[in-house]
Design an enzyme around this catalytic site. Structure first.
Site, PDB file in Angstrom:
ATOM      1  N   ASP A   1       8.373   3.941  14.489  1.00  0.00           N
ATOM      2  CA  ASP A   1       9.629   3.219  14.690  1.00  0.00           C
ATOM      3  C   ASP A   1       9.440   2.249  15.849  1.00  0.00           C
ATOM      4  O   ASP A   1       8.736   2.568  16.820  1.00  0.00           O
ATOM      5  CB  ASP A   1      10.786   4.185  14.975  1.00  0.00           C
ATOM      6  CG  ASP A   1      12.111   3.572  14.561  1.00  0.00           C
ATOM      7  OD1 ASP A   1      12.680   4.013  13.549  1.00  0.00           O
ATOM      8  OD2 ASP A   1      12.564   2.618  15.241  1.00  0.00           O
ATOM      9  N   THR A  49      15.867  -0.140  -0.245  1.00  0.00           N
ATOM     10  CA  THR A  49      16.595  -0.752  -1.370  1.00  0.00           C
ATOM     11  C   THR A  49      16.527  -2.265  -1.204  1.00  0.00           C
ATOM     12  O   THR A  49      17.000  -2.800  -0.202  1.00  0.00           O
ATOM     13  CB  THR A  49      18.055  -0.271  -1.366  1.00  0.00           C
ATOM     14  OG1 THR A  49      18.046   1.152  -1.417  1.00  0.00           O
ATOM     15  CG2 THR A  49      18.821  -0.828  -2.550  1.00  0.00           C
ATOM     16  N   PHE A  54      16.413   7.985  -3.992  1.00  0.00           N
ATOM     17  CA  PHE A  54      17.758   8.267  -4.512  1.00  0.00           C
ATOM     18  C   PHE A  54      18.476   9.343  -3.702  1.00  0.00           C
ATOM     19  O   PHE A  54      19.447   9.932  -4.177  1.00  0.00           O
ATOM     20  CB  PHE A  54      17.672   8.695  -5.976  1.00  0.00           C
ATOM     21  CG  PHE A  54      16.980   7.684  -6.841  1.00  0.00           C
ATOM     22  CD1 PHE A  54      17.640   6.524  -7.228  1.00  0.00           C
ATOM     23  CD2 PHE A  54      15.668   7.863  -7.241  1.00  0.00           C
ATOM     24  CE1 PHE A  54      17.002   5.566  -8.011  1.00  0.00           C
ATOM     25  CE2 PHE A  54      15.021   6.911  -8.026  1.00  0.00           C
ATOM     26  CZ  PHE A  54      15.690   5.762  -8.416  1.00  0.00           C
ATOM     27  N   LEU A  55      17.988   9.634  -2.491  1.00  0.00           N
ATOM     28  CA  LEU A  55      18.592  10.754  -1.763  1.00  0.00           C
ATOM     29  C   LEU A  55      20.016  10.436  -1.315  1.00  0.00           C
ATOM     30  O   LEU A  55      20.370   9.294  -1.039  1.00  0.00           O
ATOM     31  CB  LEU A  55      17.737  11.173  -0.572  1.00  0.00           C
ATOM     32  CG  LEU A  55      17.539  10.258   0.636  1.00  0.00           C
ATOM     33  CD1 LEU A  55      18.721  10.276   1.580  1.00  0.00           C
ATOM     34  CD2 LEU A  55      16.294  10.698   1.382  1.00  0.00           C
ATOM     35  N   GLU A  60      23.089  11.387   1.433  1.00  0.00           N
ATOM     36  CA  GLU A  60      23.338  11.994   2.737  1.00  0.00           C
ATOM     37  C   GLU A  60      24.021  13.341   2.478  1.00  0.00           C
ATOM     38  O   GLU A  60      24.817  13.480   1.557  1.00  0.00           O
ATOM     39  CB  GLU A  60      24.218  11.087   3.599  1.00  0.00           C
ATOM     40  CG  GLU A  60      23.509   9.801   3.932  1.00  0.00           C
ATOM     41  CD  GLU A  60      24.191   8.988   5.018  1.00  0.00           C
ATOM     42  OE1 GLU A  60      25.054   9.531   5.729  1.00  0.00           O
ATOM     43  OE2 GLU A  60      23.851   7.805   5.144  1.00  0.00           O
ATOM     44  N   GLY A  75      32.218   4.506   0.557  1.00  0.00           N
ATOM     45  CA  GLY A  75      31.795   3.797   1.765  1.00  0.00           C
ATOM     46  C   GLY A  75      30.348   4.152   2.013  1.00  0.00           C
ATOM     47  O   GLY A  75      29.617   4.491   1.092  1.00  0.00           O
ATOM     48  N   CYS A 106      25.232   2.461   1.790  1.00  0.00           N
ATOM     49  CA  CYS A 106      24.498   2.099   0.561  1.00  0.00           C
ATOM     50  C   CYS A 106      25.368   1.457  -0.515  1.00  0.00           C
ATOM     51  O   CYS A 106      25.182   0.281  -0.831  1.00  0.00           O
ATOM     52  CB  CYS A 106      23.823   3.343   0.009  1.00  0.00           C
ATOM     53  SG  CYS A 106      22.762   4.140   1.219  1.00  0.00           S
ATOM     54  N   LYS A 114      31.762  10.489   4.136  1.00  0.00           N
ATOM     55  CA  LYS A 114      31.710  11.646   3.248  1.00  0.00           C
ATOM     56  C   LYS A 114      31.452  12.874   4.110  1.00  0.00           C
ATOM     57  O   LYS A 114      31.035  12.748   5.268  1.00  0.00           O
ATOM     58  CB  LYS A 114      30.616  11.477   2.188  1.00  0.00           C
ATOM     59  CG  LYS A 114      29.212  11.452   2.762  1.00  0.00           C
ATOM     60  CD  LYS A 114      28.175  11.058   1.742  1.00  0.00           C
ATOM     61  CE  LYS A 114      27.619  12.240   1.014  1.00  0.00           C
ATOM     62  NZ  LYS A 114      26.444  11.900   0.183  1.00  0.00           N
TER      63      LYS A 114
HETATM   64  C1  UGA Z   1      24.224   6.997  -2.403  1.00  0.00           C
HETATM   65  C2  UGA Z   1      23.648   7.459  -3.739  1.00  0.00           C
HETATM   66  O1  UGA Z   1      24.451   8.522  -4.266  1.00  0.00           O
HETATM   67  C3  UGA Z   1      22.212   7.963  -3.559  1.00  0.00           C
HETATM   68  O2  UGA Z   1      21.658   8.326  -4.824  1.00  0.00           O
HETATM   69  C4  UGA Z   1      21.380   6.835  -2.955  1.00  0.00           C
HETATM   70  O3  UGA Z   1      20.043   7.236  -2.723  1.00  0.00           O
HETATM   71  C5  UGA Z   1      22.002   6.425  -1.616  1.00  0.00           C
HETATM   72  O4  UGA Z   1      23.363   5.987  -1.839  1.00  0.00           O
HETATM   73  C6  UGA Z   1      21.196   5.274  -1.068  1.00  0.00           C
HETATM   74  O5  UGA Z   1      21.251   4.185  -1.646  1.00  0.00           O
HETATM   75  O6  UGA Z   1      20.415   5.490  -0.158  1.00  0.00           O
HETATM   76  P1  UGA Z   1      25.266   8.261  -0.291  1.00  0.00           P
HETATM   77  O7  UGA Z   1      25.477   6.917   0.324  1.00  0.00           O
HETATM   78  O8  UGA Z   1      24.709   9.378   0.540  1.00  0.00           O
HETATM   79  O9  UGA Z   1      24.274   8.134  -1.543  1.00  0.00           O
HETATM   80  O10 UGA Z   1      26.679   8.719  -0.807  1.00  0.00           O
HETATM   81  P2  UGA Z   1      27.329   9.223  -2.163  1.00  0.00           P
HETATM   82  O11 UGA Z   1      27.242  10.692  -2.283  1.00  0.00           O
HETATM   83  O12 UGA Z   1      26.822   8.419  -3.304  1.00  0.00           O
HETATM   84  O13 UGA Z   1      28.847   8.833  -1.911  1.00  0.00           O
HETATM   85  C7  UGA Z   1      29.196   7.460  -1.676  1.00  0.00           C
HETATM   86  C8  UGA Z   1      30.669   7.335  -1.435  1.00  0.00           C
HETATM   87  O14 UGA Z   1      31.397   7.537  -2.636  1.00  0.00           O
HETATM   88  C9  UGA Z   1      31.258   8.307  -0.415  1.00  0.00           C
HETATM   89  O15 UGA Z   1      32.122   7.582   0.434  1.00  0.00           O
HETATM   90  C10 UGA Z   1      32.017   9.283  -1.256  1.00  0.00           C
HETATM   91  O16 UGA Z   1      33.104   9.863  -0.582  1.00  0.00           O
HETATM   92  C11 UGA Z   1      32.486   8.402  -2.399  1.00  0.00           C
HETATM   93  N1  UGA Z   1      32.790   9.141  -3.638  1.00  0.00           N
HETATM   94  C12 UGA Z   1      31.814   9.829  -4.271  1.00  0.00           C
HETATM   95  C13 UGA Z   1      34.056   9.077  -4.171  1.00  0.00           C
HETATM   96  O17 UGA Z   1      34.970   8.436  -3.608  1.00  0.00           O
HETATM   97  N2  UGA Z   1      34.326   9.744  -5.334  1.00  0.00           N
HETATM   98  C14 UGA Z   1      33.366  10.449  -5.986  1.00  0.00           C
HETATM   99  O18 UGA Z   1      33.677  11.011  -7.064  1.00  0.00           O
HETATM  100  C15 UGA Z   1      32.096  10.491  -5.445  1.00  0.00           C
END
Ligand code: UGA
Length: 459
Positions: A30, A122, A153-154, A156, A261, A264, A326
């Site tokens: 880093d 990405t 695709f991970l 958080e 939010g 990503c 989240k």
């Molecule tokens: C997302 C993708 O799910 C991962 O696969 C990807 O690798 C990652 O972005 C990335 O590009 O690095 P993440 O940002 O950790 O992962 O969050 P998500 O679990 O996808 O949730 C995203 C947002 O959607 C959160 O704010 C969550 O509260 C919201 N959400 C999720 C909803 O409002 N409703 C749902 O049904 C699901």
């Protein structure tokens, strides 16, 4: 095989620790010396369940080290993963590629033995080919340095499991030799049955963006129907359950609420629109603008609903439970909850916030709010409570216990996690996203929408 990981943010720190867990010797780089010092002491500078333990375990075993020196990395590694950020450009919403380009250039200049560079960040489609040119122009003449793309695709909150046993592995390669190198890196997952898709650079880059765009679309789809049930009547949760039982649709990512939010989904759907524009394909990705708008309207809806439930916002005491984007994360980047808190503050409300992990990060971005150490402290004297992140602690809230700690029984469930009938039976007025908020009052449908719209701008 020695693995290096360039960029030890969320993605890179997780990847580095998981590669060590899989048995590799790993060196993380880093450019931030403070981060290198923290990680070298086994201290993780963000919240991610299970990761601190892995980090400590492998820092202690000596299998995982960190540095700021490209020279050291270039002389040591066989496979170099690039996992630096691609933040949103302020000017047009496209991806800022400066960190990725700088990492590829520095690596190429310093690699002194044959190596494969593997991008994980990405990126806009076309990046890998551009980087291949940069590497060719900067590498030393006597070494062979190649590139492959391996999107990540991970999620958080599930980062360790998603890295060690992902749903799928995708690699963009230009030779079977490079595919074999990556098959060796991921041998454990592949042996465990994880499918690996080997393809060209462009498909690999696009898979990542398409997956995030699809997830964002699913969320905004259900939230668009929320806008309808909020006015016409109906319950969005039951609607989601019912359509989700169709195997072609599926129930996941159909949870209506304050929307998506994080670092990503919002940035990726904007970046792909900009990239499509550069390719002369504005219309192909034009629907994502509406997906973004629906998502942002959810935040404005909570502000309107708060105003409608309180009559006014100025000097009213509002408690916000949950400020991260989240649960199981301390990340407040583009957090709907923090955005709503700011909007309420800007409208004159006195806002108290409690989050199990996100207070410090939220304070750094918006110190004007009152950050509290517990639900009890946040809701004391509150005239309205907003639940905006679905932490387990909030799912388990008891209406009677909370009623004894606060001054008025008004709550907005921004994530559809509370049992409305139980809360209403305890005398609470429950505002929700996806249902009319005055279920016990007989009002005409027209009046409902007029009432809400007239109680504030729909910004
Ligand atoms: C997302 C993708 O799910 C991962 O696969 C990807 O690798 C990652 O972005 C990335 O590009 O690095 P993440 O940002 O950790 O992962 O969050 P998500 O679990 O996808 O949730 C995203 C947002 O959607 C959160 O704010 C969550 O509260 C919201 N959400 C999720 C909803 O409002 N409703 C749902 O049904 C699901």
């Amino acid at each position: 095989m020695r693995i290096t990981v360039i960029g030890t943010g969320y993605l890179g720190a997780t990847h580095a620790a998981c590669m060590a867990e899989l048995g590799f010797e790993v060196l993380g780089l880093d450019v931030d010396p403070l981060r290198v010092a923290q990680l070298s002491q086994g201290k993780l500078p963000f919240h991610e369940p299970g990761l601190p333990e892995l980090l400590r375990k492998h820092v202690n075993s000596g299998r995982l080290r960190f540095t700021s020196s490209y020279q050291e990395v270039g002389a040591w590694g066989d496979v170099h993963f690039i996992s630096v950020g691609t933040p949103q450009r302020a000017v047009d919403g496209g991806a800022d590629m400066s960190f990725v380009k700088s990492a590829a250039t520095s690596l190429a200049r310093n690699i002194t033995k044959d190596a494969l560079i593997v991008g994980k960040s990405t990126v806009p489609v076309g990046t890998t080919r551009q980087l291949r040119e940069i590497i060719r122009d900067n590498k030393r003449p006597n070494v062979s340095v190649n590139i492959a793309w391996n999107p990540e695709f991970l999620r958080e909150g599930f980062a360790v499991a998603d890295t060690i046993t992902p749903d799928r592995l995708v690699i963009g390669v230009e030779s079977s030799e490079h595919e074999e190198v990556l098959r060796a890196v991921y041998a454990t997952a592949i042996a465990g049955g994880v499918p690996l898709i080997a393809t060209d650079f462009e498909t690999a880059e696009l898979v990542k963006v398409a997956a995030n765009a699809f997830l964002a679309t699913k969320i905004s789809f259900i939230n668009a129907f929320s806008e309808v049930t909020e006015v016409a009547g109906g319950d969005i949760r039951i609607l989601a359950d019912a359509i989700g039982l169709d195997a072609r649709i599926g129930r996941s990512f159909l949870n209506a609420g304050v929307g998506f939010g994080g670092g990503c989904l919002p940035k990726d759907i904007r970046a792909v629109q900009v990239r499509a524009g550069e390719l002369g394909l504005e219309r192909s990705m034009g629907f994502l603008r509406e997906i973004d708008q629906i998502n942002l309207r959810r935040r404005a809806r909570v502000v309107r609903l708060s105003r409608a439930m309180l009559g006014s916002l100025s000097q009213r005491k509002i408690a916000i439970l949950g400020v991260t984007f989240k649960p199981d994360s301390d990340d407040v980047r583009d957090s709907p909850a923090l955005d709503i808190a700011k909007k309420l503050f800007d409208e004159g409300a006195e806002v108290s916030v409690y989050d199990p992990a996100g207070n410090a990060n939220a304070f750094n971005r918006f110190p004007q709010l009152n950050y509290m150490g517990s639900v009890r402290d946040a809701v004391k004297d509150a005239e309205l409570i907003l639940v905006l992140t679905e932490w387990d602690e909030f799912k388990a809230l008891s209406p009677d216990v909370l009623a004894a700690q606060t001054s008025s029984r008004k709550i907005i469930d921004g994530r559809n996690i509370l049992d409305f009938s139980m809360w209403e039976a305890s005398g609470w007025s429950v505002g929700s996203l996806g249902r009319r908020w005055w279920p016990n009052t007989v009002v005409s449908r027209q009046t409902v929408s007029q009432l809400e719209l007239s109680s504030g701008p729909a910004s």
